[in-house]
Scaffold this motif. Structure first.
Motif: not given
Length: 291
Positions: A5-6, A257, A291
């Motif tokens: 995930d982030r 991702w 991100v």
């Protein structure tokens, strides 16, 4: 198992891009593959590598596809390779491909190739090269011939990424497809250990494993990614990040991702299915910046 995930990405960032740089310093990718049947596959991989930040992309494909591919992808240099009777890459392409290895930081081998390609000869030539590429990504037909070459691939430990879908994983590991569906984490962990490579097992959920046994799980970008060319895009994103200097595990996890989130964004804007693989690369730069 750790979620991809982030938060994980923020803790494992990509290499920064310096202001004072040039296209060679940004990373050079060589993509070898394609066929007369799918002459445009490498365009998807090439654009994805550039969108991921690589500075220079070079394409090596069958002769009859080379000119059209170069016109479709003016940002890339294109090299002709011999084809076999089926219009796939021939064994004789191996020696020419080895000559090109000094021009790249990362080789993506296999996108757009089918089972009639002389993939074993090509992979043997690359693995035996005196100056192999710093990093190597194997995709499509090259995965189908990798099982018997696991020791040679393992000799490149720390420099290789494999991107199989479940069918390719079954051939790669000589494994029952039902077990792959039941226990994907166990199978991808075993594959990473056997090949000494980072392995991304694609699927509704994608699992990424290291040879040391670390596994990340990405919950998937939705059914719209199950479309022709999607895997070619993923290979390009990962390869572009490798060329920029990202470690194989970081490149593979970020690539998975970014590819998945690009699918999510297109699903929200276009619809859950029906968007095209060639629309995915355009989402990559903004996702990286966020991100």
């Amino acid at each position: 198992m750790t979620p991809l995930d982030r938060a994980w990405l923020a803790a494992n960032p990509l290499p920064p891009c310096e202001t004072a740089t040039d296209k060679n310093a940004r990373g050079r990718v060589l993509i070898a593959g394609g066929s007369e049947r799918v002459p445009g596959a490498l365009r998807l991989t090439a654009e994805a590598a550039l969108r991921a930040g690589a500075g220079k992309v070079q394409l090596a494909t069958v002769e009859r596809a080379a000119l059209g591919l170069g016109l479709a992808m003016p940002e890339a240099a294109v090299f002709e390779l011999p084809a076999n009777r089926e219009g796939e890459l021939a064994a004789a392409a191996g020696s020419r491909l080895v000559e090109l290895l000094g021009r790249c930081d990362t080789l993506i081998l296999g996108p757009g190739t089918g089972k009639e390609a002389d993939a074993g000869a090509l992979l043997d030539a690359v693995l035996a090269a005196k100056e192999p590429p710093p990093t190597l990504l194997l995709d499509a037909a090259t995965l189908g011939v990798a099982a018997d070459r696991h020791q040679a691939i393992k000799a490149h430990v720390g420099r290789t990424v494999l991107t199989p879908h479940p069918g390719e994983m079954a051939a790669l590991m000589l494994e029952d497809p039902d077990r792959i569906a039941r226990s994907p984490a166990d199978v991808v962990k075993a594959a990473a250990h056997q090949f000494g490579a980072v392995v991304a097992l694609k699927g509704p959920d994608t699992h990424v494993a290291t040879p040391e046994g670390v596994i990340l799980r990405y919950p998937g970008g939705g059914p719209g990614l199950a479309t022709g060319g999607s895997g070619d895009v993923l290979a390009g994103v990962i390869g572009g990040l490798l060329a920029r200097g990202a470690a194989p595990f970081v490149a593979a996890t970020w690539g998975v991702w970014l590819h998945g989130e690009a699918g999510r964004r297109l699903a929200a804007r276009v619809g859950p299915i029906g968007f095209l693989s060639r629309e995915l690369p355009g989402e990559i730069p903004k996702l990286m910046a966020e991100v």
